[in-house]
Design a protein around this motif. Structure first.
Motif, PDB file in Angstrom:
ATOM      1  N   UNK A  12       0.841  -1.190   0.000  1.00  8.41           N
ATOM      2  CA  UNK A  12       0.000   0.000   0.000  1.00  8.41           C
ATOM      3  C   UNK A  12       0.883   1.249   0.000  1.00  8.41           C
ATOM      4  N   UNK A  13       0.577   2.168  -0.891  1.00  8.68           N
ATOM      5  CA  UNK A  13       1.380   3.388  -1.021  1.00  8.68           C
ATOM      6  C   UNK A  13       1.441   4.177   0.291  1.00  8.68           C
ATOM      7  N   UNK A  14       0.365   4.161   1.065  1.00  6.69           N
ATOM      8  CA  UNK A  14       0.332   4.965   2.288  1.00  6.69           C
ATOM      9  C   UNK A  14       1.291   4.454   3.362  1.00  6.69           C
ATOM     10  N   UNK A  15       1.639   3.161   3.333  1.00  4.42           N
ATOM     11  CA  UNK A  15       2.563   2.629   4.333  1.00  4.42           C
ATOM     12  C   UNK A  15       3.954   2.379   3.765  1.00  4.42           C
ATOM     13  N   UNK A  16       4.043   2.194   2.456  1.00  2.00           N
ATOM     14  CA  UNK A  16       5.330   1.936   1.823  1.00  2.00           C
ATOM     15  C   UNK A  16       5.615   0.448   1.727  1.00  2.00           C
ATOM     16  N   UNK A  17       6.647   0.104   0.951  1.00  4.43           N
ATOM     17  CA  UNK A  17       6.967  -1.305   0.721  1.00  4.43           C
ATOM     18  C   UNK A  17       7.667  -1.960   1.907  1.00  4.43           C
ATOM     19  N   UNK A  18       7.546  -3.255   1.968  1.00  2.50           N
ATOM     20  CA  UNK A  18       8.279  -4.105   2.907  1.00  2.50           C
ATOM     21  C   UNK A  18       8.025  -3.744   4.367  1.00  2.50           C
ATOM     22  N   UNK A  19       6.785  -3.439   4.661  1.00  2.00           N
ATOM     23  CA  UNK A  19       6.354  -3.270   6.049  1.00  2.00           C
ATOM     24  C   UNK A  19       5.875  -4.644   6.500  1.00  2.00           C
ATOM     25  N   UNK A  20       6.454  -5.166   7.540  1.00  3.28           N
ATOM     26  CA  UNK A  20       6.216  -6.556   7.892  1.00  3.28           C
ATOM     27  C   UNK A  20       5.726  -6.667   9.333  1.00  3.28           C
ATOM     28  N   UNK A  21       4.488  -7.113   9.505  1.00  2.00           N
ATOM     29  CA  UNK A  21       3.931  -7.293  10.845  1.00  2.00           C
ATOM     30  C   UNK A  21       4.768  -8.255  11.674  1.00  2.00           C
ATOM     31  N   UNK A  22       5.345  -9.241  11.048  1.00  2.00           N
ATOM     32  CA  UNK A  22       6.136 -10.236  11.782  1.00  2.00           C
ATOM     33  C   UNK A  22       7.405  -9.643  12.385  1.00  2.00           C
ATOM     34  N   UNK A  27       2.607  -7.691  20.603  1.00  2.00           N
ATOM     35  CA  UNK A  27       1.615  -6.688  21.023  1.00  2.00           C
ATOM     36  C   UNK A  27       1.541  -5.537  20.028  1.00  2.00           C
ATOM     37  N   UNK A  28       2.689  -5.116  19.517  1.00  2.00           N
ATOM     38  CA  UNK A  28       2.725  -4.024  18.543  1.00  2.00           C
ATOM     39  C   UNK A  28       2.096  -4.460  17.220  1.00  2.00           C
ATOM     40  N   UNK A  29       2.377  -5.681  16.798  1.00  2.00           N
ATOM     41  CA  UNK A  29       1.784  -6.197  15.561  1.00  2.00           C
ATOM     42  C   UNK A  29       0.266  -6.237  15.679  1.00  2.00           C
ATOM     43  N   UNK A  30      -0.228  -6.675  16.821  1.00  2.00           N
ATOM     44  CA  UNK A  30      -1.671  -6.738  17.022  1.00  2.00           C
ATOM     45  C   UNK A  30      -2.278  -5.338  17.047  1.00  2.00           C
ATOM     46  N   UNK A  31      -1.572  -4.385  17.615  1.00  4.22           N
ATOM     47  CA  UNK A  31      -2.047  -2.993  17.640  1.00  4.22           C
ATOM     48  C   UNK A  31      -2.157  -2.440  16.214  1.00  4.22           C
ATOM     49  N   UNK A  32      -1.143  -2.676  15.397  1.00  2.00           N
ATOM     50  CA  UNK A  32      -1.159  -2.226  14.003  1.00  2.00           C
ATOM     51  C   UNK A  32      -2.292  -2.916  13.242  1.00  2.00           C
ATOM     52  N   UNK A  33      -2.433  -4.206  13.440  1.00  2.00           N
ATOM     53  CA  UNK A  33      -3.488  -4.954  12.761  1.00  2.00           C
ATOM     54  C   UNK A  33      -4.868  -4.456  13.191  1.00  2.00           C
TER      55      UNK A  33
END
Length: 180
Positions: A12-22, A27-33
């Motif tokens: 997604x252009x708004x977040x940029x490439x290679x943003x990885x929840x893993x 806790x941070x991954x769940x917050x972002x999700x």
């Protein structure tokens, strides 16, 4: 084994490439999700509550299978691309974008492949021989000879969950060099 096909990273252009929840702490991954879910935009907003737990288990399983086959993952989790173009993936994102890479941009021993997205490839129990499998570069060439690209025979997704070959990139040094 030389393959001429390109790898594609969709984002997604708004977040940029290679943003990885893993790459995030659980806790941070769940917050972002949860933020993605609350926006109700794009495919990721529909992911289940247990998505990250399942994802981490599948990534660990894929990594273990890859190591057994001689792969040399340098990270605990991969970045994801597709083998060959899959333009409908642009619709997964509110502002979908794509970056192509040459296969030769990466060392073969940091690339693993699943026939389909990691989730259905590892979780569907329909007896297809490519379920539960992770392939090396030389092995995926044989699979392509046998089954072709899913994009070629299942472009609409009406013949099963396999719609592309997923590439797991187990080293982010090139990615960091280009996109950090």
């Amino acid at each position: 084994m030389k393959m001429k096909m390109k790898l594609y990273h969709y984002y997604d252009e708004s977040t940029g490439p290679f943003r990885n929840l893993s790459a995030l702490e659980p806790q941070e991954a769940e917050k972002v999700l949860q933020q993605i879910r609350s926006q109700q935009r794009g495919f990721a907003s529909k992911r289940s509550k247990d998505y990250m737990n399942i994802r981490r288990q599948l990534e660990w399983k894929a990594r273990e299978l890859f190591v057994v086959k001689g792969g040399r993952p340098l990270q605990n989790f991969p970045h994801y691309m597709t083998l060959g173009e899959c333009p409908w993936l642009l619709d997964w994102y509110p502002q979908g974008k794509v970056i192509p890479f040459s296969m030769s941009d990466f060392e073969p021993d940091i690339l693993s492949f699943t026939y389909g997205d990691l989730f259905p490839a590892m979780r569907y129990n329909d007896g297809k021989p490519y379920r539960g499998q992770v392939y090396t570069l030389s092995e995926i060439a044989d699979i392509l000879t046998k089954y072709d690209l899913p994009q070629a025979w299942n472009a609409q997704g009406d013949k099963g969950p396999e719609r592309y070959i997923e590439v797991q990139i187990w080293d982010d040094s090139l990615i960091k060099q280009l996109y950090s």
